[in-house]
Write a protein that holds these residues in place. Sequence first.
Motif, PDB file in Angstrom:
ATOM      1  N   ARG A  26       0.829  -1.210   0.000  1.00  0.00           N
ATOM      2  CA  ARG A  26       0.000   0.000   0.000  1.00  0.00           C
ATOM      3  C   ARG A  26       0.865   1.262   0.000  1.00  0.00           C
ATOM      4  NH1 ARG A  26      -4.016   2.059   4.730  1.00  0.00           N
ATOM      5  NH2 ARG A  26      -4.697   3.922   3.649  1.00  0.00           N
ATOM      6  N   GLU A  30       0.832   3.965  -2.981  1.00  0.00           N
ATOM      7  CA  GLU A  30       0.497   5.369  -2.715  1.00  0.00           C
ATOM      8  C   GLU A  30       1.614   6.307  -3.170  1.00  0.00           C
ATOM      9  OE1 GLU A  30      -0.628   5.619   1.413  1.00  0.00           O
ATOM     10  OE2 GLU A  30      -2.519   4.557   1.047  1.00  0.00           O
ATOM     11  N   ARG A  33       1.335   6.639  -6.891  1.00  0.00           N
ATOM     12  CA  ARG A  33       0.191   7.485  -7.279  1.00  0.00           C
ATOM     13  C   ARG A  33       0.531   8.968  -7.128  1.00  0.00           C
ATOM     14  NH1 ARG A  33      -4.510   3.948  -4.675  1.00  0.00           N
ATOM     15  NH2 ARG A  33      -4.970   2.695  -6.502  1.00  0.00           N
ATOM     16  N   ARG A  34       1.249   9.298  -6.051  1.00  0.00           N
ATOM     17  CA  ARG A  34       1.589  10.705  -5.802  1.00  0.00           C
ATOM     18  C   ARG A  34       2.624  11.248  -6.785  1.00  0.00           C
ATOM     19  NH1 ARG A  34       1.031   9.137  -0.341  1.00  0.00           N
ATOM     20  NH2 ARG A  34       3.240   8.654  -0.143  1.00  0.00           N
TER      21      ARG A  34
END
Length: 150
Positions: A26, A30, A33-34
């Motif tokens: 995770r 994340e 994605r950022r």
Amino acid sequence: MVLVAPEKTGQALELMLVEDSLLDARLTIESLRRCGIHHRLSLFRDGAEAIEFLYKRGVFSLAPVPDVILLDLFLPDTDGVSFLRQLRTDGKLMHLPVVVLTSSDDGSDQRQCEELGVSSYIRKPFNEDKFLSVIRRLKGLSLSIESAVS
């Protein structure tokens, strides 16, 4: 296996994440994605399933070839170093860039990985800026290879 679909159109960077810890997976997802890099990610929780994906066996017959493999060393079934050894002995797969993401602070693990030609060895918890700079560098290499082949 879990696919994380890209949010934009166009050629996505194909990432393969081999990580048994859902928390670590995770955090990695994340971070990606950022970063704003257009990508598609396939997640595997053990090395054996990841090998099936790479060899396009069974349900993975139409699997894409990853541009970059993100590999944990401590995995059930097939550990990360064994996975890496198998990858490096296959003429069709040996060129794939591998970024090791591990909690191991054992210097012999890092030496083994470097001898097997990893692109980067990053200890967890990782520095997000360092991780993303490695991914950006490898994305640039992937695009260069695609342009040369086209």
